[in-house]
Enzyme design. Structure first.
Site, PDB file in Angstrom:
ATOM      1  N   GLU A 178     -59.492   4.804  22.257  1.00 12.69           N
ATOM      2  CA  GLU A 178     -58.344   6.011  22.204  1.00 12.69           C
ATOM      3  C   GLU A 178     -58.468   7.323  21.661  1.00 12.69           C
ATOM      4  OE1 GLU A 178     -55.904   3.382  19.539  1.00 12.69           O
ATOM      5  OE2 GLU A 178     -56.205   1.566  20.883  1.00 12.69           O
ATOM      6  N   ASN A 219     -62.222   3.591  26.238  1.00 12.74           N
ATOM      7  CA  ASN A 219     -61.178   2.447  26.402  1.00 12.74           C
ATOM      8  C   ASN A 219     -59.887   3.140  25.986  1.00 12.74           C
ATOM      9  OD1 ASN A 219     -60.727  -0.232  26.715  1.00 12.74           O
ATOM     10  ND2 ASN A 219     -60.517  -0.430  24.299  1.00 12.74           N
ATOM     11  N   HIS A 255     -51.757  -3.033  27.455  1.00 13.23           N
ATOM     12  CA  HIS A 255     -50.658  -3.395  26.564  1.00 13.23           C
ATOM     13  C   HIS A 255     -49.532  -3.132  27.243  1.00 13.23           C
ATOM     14  CE1 HIS A 255     -53.437  -4.765  23.392  1.00 13.23           C
ATOM     15  NE2 HIS A 255     -54.255  -3.618  23.388  1.00 13.23           N
ATOM     16  N   GLU A 284     -57.542  -5.645  27.194  1.00 13.95           N
ATOM     17  CA  GLU A 284     -56.860  -5.886  26.305  1.00 13.95           C
ATOM     18  C   GLU A 284     -55.412  -6.609  26.879  1.00 13.95           C
ATOM     19  OE1 GLU A 284     -56.601  -3.482  22.831  1.00 13.95           O
ATOM     20  OE2 GLU A 284     -58.713  -2.762  23.027  1.00 13.95           O
ATOM     21  N   ASP A 286     -52.054  -7.798  27.606  1.00 14.96           N
ATOM     22  CA  ASP A 286     -51.047  -8.597  26.955  1.00 14.96           C
ATOM     23  C   ASP A 286     -49.613  -7.785  27.547  1.00 14.96           C
ATOM     24  OD1 ASP A 286     -50.665  -6.518  25.093  1.00 14.96           O
ATOM     25  OD2 ASP A 286     -51.379  -8.106  23.548  1.00 14.96           O
TER      26      ASP A 286
HETATM   27  O1  G3I Z   1     -58.233  -7.453   6.892  1.00 13.00           O
HETATM   28  C1  G3I Z   1     -56.940  -7.677   6.237  1.00 13.00           C
HETATM   29  C2  G3I Z   1     -56.790  -8.893   5.392  1.00 13.00           C
HETATM   30  O2  G3I Z   1     -57.806  -8.653   4.325  1.00 13.00           O
HETATM   31  C3  G3I Z   1     -55.327  -9.211   4.870  1.00 13.00           C
HETATM   32  O3  G3I Z   1     -55.588 -10.150   4.362  1.00 13.00           O
HETATM   33  C4  G3I Z   1     -54.628  -9.371   5.997  1.00 13.00           C
HETATM   34  C5  G3I Z   1     -53.219  -9.645   5.869  1.00 13.00           C
HETATM   35  O4  G3I Z   1     -52.223  -9.054   6.703  1.00 13.00           O
HETATM   36  O5  G3I Z   1     -54.815  -7.944   6.903  1.00 13.00           O
HETATM   37  C6  G3I Z   1     -55.959  -7.875   7.338  1.00 13.00           C
HETATM   38  O6  G3I Z   1     -56.094  -6.875   8.104  1.00 13.00           O
HETATM   39  C7  G3I Z   1     -55.233  -6.889   9.550  1.00 13.00           C
HETATM   40  C8  G3I Z   1     -56.439  -6.686  10.545  1.00 13.00           C
HETATM   41  O7  G3I Z   1     -55.928  -6.807  11.531  1.00 13.00           O
HETATM   42  C9  G3I Z   1     -57.289  -8.040  10.462  1.00 13.00           C
HETATM   43  O8  G3I Z   1     -56.739  -9.080  10.671  1.00 13.00           O
HETATM   44  C10 G3I Z   1     -54.461  -5.583   9.666  1.00 13.00           C
HETATM   45  O9  G3I Z   1     -53.078  -5.804   8.606  1.00 13.00           O
HETATM   46  C11 G3I Z   1     -53.895  -5.535  11.065  1.00 13.00           C
HETATM   47  O10 G3I Z   1     -52.882  -4.375  11.148  1.00 13.00           O
HETATM   48  C12 G3I Z   1     -55.083  -5.403  12.036  1.00 13.00           C
HETATM   49  O11 G3I Z   1     -54.590  -5.605  13.182  1.00 13.00           O
HETATM   50  C13 G3I Z   1     -55.293  -5.440  14.245  1.00 13.00           C
HETATM   51  C14 G3I Z   1     -54.846  -3.990  14.959  1.00 13.00           C
HETATM   52  O12 G3I Z   1     -55.868  -3.603  16.139  1.00 13.00           O
HETATM   53  C15 G3I Z   1     -55.062  -2.727  14.015  1.00 13.00           C
HETATM   54  O13 G3I Z   1     -54.825  -1.660  14.553  1.00 13.00           O
HETATM   55  C16 G3I Z   1     -54.913  -6.442  15.304  1.00 13.00           C
HETATM   56  O14 G3I Z   1     -55.616  -7.638  14.697  1.00 13.00           O
HETATM   57  C17 G3I Z   1     -56.072  -6.232  16.588  1.00 13.00           C
HETATM   58  O15 G3I Z   1     -55.846  -7.236  17.535  1.00 13.00           O
HETATM   59  C18 G3I Z   1     -55.515  -4.691  16.972  1.00 13.00           C
HETATM   60  O16 G3I Z   1     -56.370  -4.419  18.132  1.00 13.00           O
HETATM   61  C19 G3I Z   1     -56.055  -3.130  18.712  1.00 13.00           C
HETATM   62  C20 G3I Z   1     -57.583  -2.746  19.343  1.00 13.00           C
HETATM   63  O17 G3I Z   1     -58.379  -2.837  18.627  1.00 13.00           O
HETATM   64  C21 G3I Z   1     -57.448  -1.468  20.357  1.00 13.00           C
HETATM   65  N1  G3I Z   1     -56.126  -1.452  21.271  1.00 13.00           N
HETATM   66  C22 G3I Z   1     -54.874  -1.815  20.390  1.00 13.00           C
HETATM   67  C23 G3I Z   1     -55.283  -3.163  19.978  1.00 13.00           C
HETATM   68  C24 G3I Z   1     -53.769  -3.553  19.464  1.00 13.00           C
HETATM   69  O18 G3I Z   1     -53.226  -2.611  18.032  1.00 13.00           O
END
Ligand code: G3I
Length: 365
Positions: A178, A219, A255, A284, A286
């Protein structure tokens, strides 16, 4: 992906479970009803097992995969499908900077190694995601200012330590994720602001030194079709190749959202990057919708999935498709876009939806 777009547009937050409760999901592919003949003829030969999406894609010399995340590793039913249906996986979070280098110079591969071990046990390819990204950085990196002289060695050490740890084990690295804004200008990340646009070429060169066999990707999202952002990548990759920088792939995150329409020119876009001499991966995928899901929306979603997969099949250098997880049960979308969801080919109860069947059909199943 930004939170603000969702905030302003979507007011109603309903669970994707509504669609399940309404009985909108299709019969599981693994539980096909017995034909009349096989039900009545005791000696009838058992039906051959239907080919998985991974197996069907392999016939086209491509992979079909799903992202996954560590919290899901306690869900046996989920893991069974992840390990059987898909030929490739991507750790959704485990390889990101906050996870792999939580303290300066202190590396932790526990979560990512867990995904790697699962993939190995299930003969799955792995895409590495991601070495350099403005998001999900550790606080020690974001909570201070950096000079270029300070940040360069930190960036190099991060890239090379992580890439070396997985040397020979990942097929691709999303080296920089990004890097551009929607209008094709550079995103003002800490890396861009501190090091200038050359950080991208440096990152690719450092990653290549550490793992010469992994194919190195840029990406991004909203680069599926022909637009200002994908044009910016086209120009950048052309320049990087002219400069001899090791760039070998471009990842279209994919996405999509039903309410914004199907992007124009996906196949043409994939083809133009292939013609530049890089491979393309759908990294990715969806396709979300405003909830509640209806049979009509799920049918449109199925058509979009089929069309996107077909666009990849049409270009030899499009190497595969990865869903950003395969089930609505573990989708990132409802948390980020309240009122939206139902984005994946399996519902929250792991039952295949019309999209699953549409993908199978396109793959020749
Ligand atoms: O690590 C904490 C954990 O300690 C806590 O208990 C939990 C409670 O909600 O949150 C955890 O962090 C989360 C993290 O994922 C790991 O699970 C964050 O809140 C959450 O915002 C984060 O979301 C991820 C997101 O990227 C962040 O931008 C998604 O799972 C993940 O699927 C998503 O993936 C991204 C790609 O990497 C790049 N392209 C876009 C895509 C979707 O946003």
């Amino acid at each position: 992906m930004s939170m603000s777009r969702s905030m302003s547009r979507h007011l109603v937050a309903l669970s994707a479970a509504v669609c399940v409760a309404a009985g909108l999901a299709a019969t599981p592919a693994t539980a096909e009803p017995a034909s009349k003949e096989s039900a009545t003829t005791e000696s009838a030969a058992p039906k051959p097992r239907p080919k998985t999406l991974g197996e069907l894609a392999r016939k086209h010399h491509k992979y079909f995969g799903s992202a996954t995340d560590n919290p899901e590793f306690t869900d046996a039913a989920y893991l069974k499908l992840l390990g059987s249906e898909f030929g490739q996986t991507t750790p959704g979070n485990a390889m990101k900077w906050y996870a792999t280098e939580p303290e300066p110079g202190v590396f932790d591969f526990t979560a990512a190694d867990e995904v790697m071990a699962f993939a190995k046990n299930h003969h799955q390819k792995v895409r590495g995601h991601t070495l350099v990204w403005h998001s999900q950085l550790p606080a020690w990196l974001t909570d201070r200012t950096w000079t270029a002289e300070e940040l360069r060695p930190v960036l190099k050490n991060h890239i090379q330590t992580v890439a070396r740890h997985y040397k020979g084990k990942v097929i691709h690295w999303d080296v920089v994720n990004e890097a551009f804004n929607e209008d094709g200008t550079y995103r003002e990340s800490v890396f861009y602001k501190t090091l200038g646009p050359g950080y991208i070429a440096d990152a690719l060169r450092w990653a290549h030194e550490a793992d010469p066999h992994a194919k190195l990707y840029l990406n991004d999202y909203n680069v599926d079709g022909l637009n200002a952002k994908s044009d910016a990548y086209y120009r950048l990759i052309k320049q990087l190749k002219a400069d001899g920088v090791p760039i070998e792939g471009f990842g279209l995150q994919g996405h999509l959202a039903l309410q914004y329409g199907y992007p124009a020119g996906i196949k043409e876009n994939i083809q133009r990057f292939a013609d530049l001499g890089v491979e393309v991966a759908i990294t990715e995928l969806d396709i979300r919708m405003e909830l509640p899901a209806t049979p009509q929306k799920l049918a449109t979603q199925a058509t979009w999935y089929a069309d996107y997969v077909r666009a990849c099949l049409a270009v030899r250098k499009c190497v595969g498709v990865t869903l950003w997880d395969y089930t609505d049960k573990y989708s990132w979308i409802p948390a980020v876009f309240p009122g939206e969801g139902a984005a994946l080919p399996y519902d929250e109860d792991l039952r295949p939806k019309p999209a699953y069947h549409a993908i199978r059909k396109v793959l020749g199943g």
